[in-house]
Design an enzyme around this catalytic site. Sequence first.
Site, PDB file in Angstrom:
ATOM      1  N   ILE A 160      -4.354  10.529  11.692  1.00  0.00           N
ATOM      2  CA  ILE A 160      -3.525  11.645  11.268  1.00  0.00           C
ATOM      3  C   ILE A 160      -2.492  11.182  10.247  1.00  0.00           C
ATOM      4  O   ILE A 160      -1.587  10.425  10.576  1.00  0.00           O
ATOM      5  CB  ILE A 160      -2.800  12.263  12.473  1.00  0.00           C
ATOM      6  CG1 ILE A 160      -3.839  12.726  13.501  1.00  0.00           C
ATOM      7  CG2 ILE A 160      -1.939  13.425  12.024  1.00  0.00           C
ATOM      8  CD1 ILE A 160      -3.228  13.173  14.798  1.00  0.00           C
ATOM      9  N   PRO A 161      -2.649  11.624   9.003  1.00  0.00           N
ATOM     10  CA  PRO A 161      -1.733  11.237   7.927  1.00  0.00           C
ATOM     11  C   PRO A 161      -0.397  11.942   8.034  1.00  0.00           C
ATOM     12  O   PRO A 161      -0.068  12.789   7.207  1.00  0.00           O
ATOM     13  CB  PRO A 161      -2.487  11.664   6.673  1.00  0.00           C
ATOM     14  CG  PRO A 161      -3.292  12.850   7.107  1.00  0.00           C
ATOM     15  CD  PRO A 161      -3.670  12.577   8.543  1.00  0.00           C
ATOM     16  N   CYS A 162       0.364  11.618   9.013  1.00  0.00           N
ATOM     17  CA  CYS A 162       1.642  12.282   9.238  1.00  0.00           C
ATOM     18  C   CYS A 162       2.621  12.047   8.093  1.00  0.00           C
ATOM     19  O   CYS A 162       3.586  12.769   7.927  1.00  0.00           O
ATOM     20  CB  CYS A 162       2.245  11.836  10.562  1.00  0.00           C
ATOM     21  SG  CYS A 162       2.109  10.077  10.868  1.00  0.00           S
ATOM     22  N   HIS A 163       2.341  11.037   7.277  1.00  0.00           N
ATOM     23  CA  HIS A 163       3.255  10.761   6.159  1.00  0.00           C
ATOM     24  C   HIS A 163       3.103  11.789   5.048  1.00  0.00           C
ATOM     25  O   HIS A 163       3.927  11.852   4.152  1.00  0.00           O
ATOM     26  CB  HIS A 163       3.007   9.350   5.638  1.00  0.00           C
ATOM     27  CG  HIS A 163       1.626   9.133   5.121  1.00  0.00           C
ATOM     28  ND1 HIS A 163       0.566   8.835   5.950  1.00  0.00           N
ATOM     29  CD2 HIS A 163       1.139   9.189   3.861  1.00  0.00           C
ATOM     30  CE1 HIS A 163      -0.525   8.699   5.189  1.00  0.00           C
ATOM     31  NE2 HIS A 163      -0.201   8.915   3.925  1.00  0.00           N
ATOM     32  N   ARG A 164       2.057  12.586   5.114  1.00  0.00           N
ATOM     33  CA  ARG A 164       1.861  13.621   4.084  1.00  0.00           C
ATOM     34  C   ARG A 164       2.526  14.929   4.479  1.00  0.00           C
ATOM     35  O   ARG A 164       2.371  15.930   3.806  1.00  0.00           O
ATOM     36  CB  ARG A 164       0.363  13.849   3.865  1.00  0.00           C
ATOM     37  CG  ARG A 164      -0.326  12.647   3.269  1.00  0.00           C
ATOM     38  CD  ARG A 164      -1.747  12.976   2.864  1.00  0.00           C
ATOM     39  NE  ARG A 164      -2.435  11.729   2.526  1.00  0.00           N
ATOM     40  CZ  ARG A 164      -3.687  11.463   2.902  1.00  0.00           C
ATOM     41  NH1 ARG A 164      -4.372  12.344   3.580  1.00  0.00           N
ATOM     42  NH2 ARG A 164      -4.234  10.326   2.567  1.00  0.00           N
TER      43      ARG A 164
END
Length: 107
Positions: free
Chosen positions: A51-55
């Site tokens: 999960i690319p939570c940084h996006r």
Amino acid sequence: MNTFEKIYEVVKQIPRGYVATYGQIAELAGNRHWSRVVGYALHSNPQPGVIPCHRVVTKDGDVSRAFAFGGQSRQIELLKDEGVEFVDGHVDMENINGQSVYSKPLN
DNA sequence: AACCTGACTCGCC
DNA sequence: AGGCGAGCCAGGT
């Protein structure tokens, strides 16, 4: 499928080089009022690396102040590295790929 | 088991 | 224009 699942599905589909706001994700997940839950869901981050939570940023294009992944700076660096334009420490909400932030279809 | 709080956002006053 | 309340879910105390 529970709320978190939906949220994760949406977040995982954010293309590289784009960012999405909590509100956007919440809306795509079902209800825009889930914005808060979105943040909490990412906080749990059950699947790091998947999960690319940084996006995920706030409506102002600012990264979350409590980003426990290495700090906001780290998140910004990651996004920059993906080609996301940053202006004055926040995501350029008006000029990403010539579009307005993450206006790509999330299905 | 109930209450509080938290990576948010929008609408009213 | 700035401040406050409401709406959502899950996990911890």
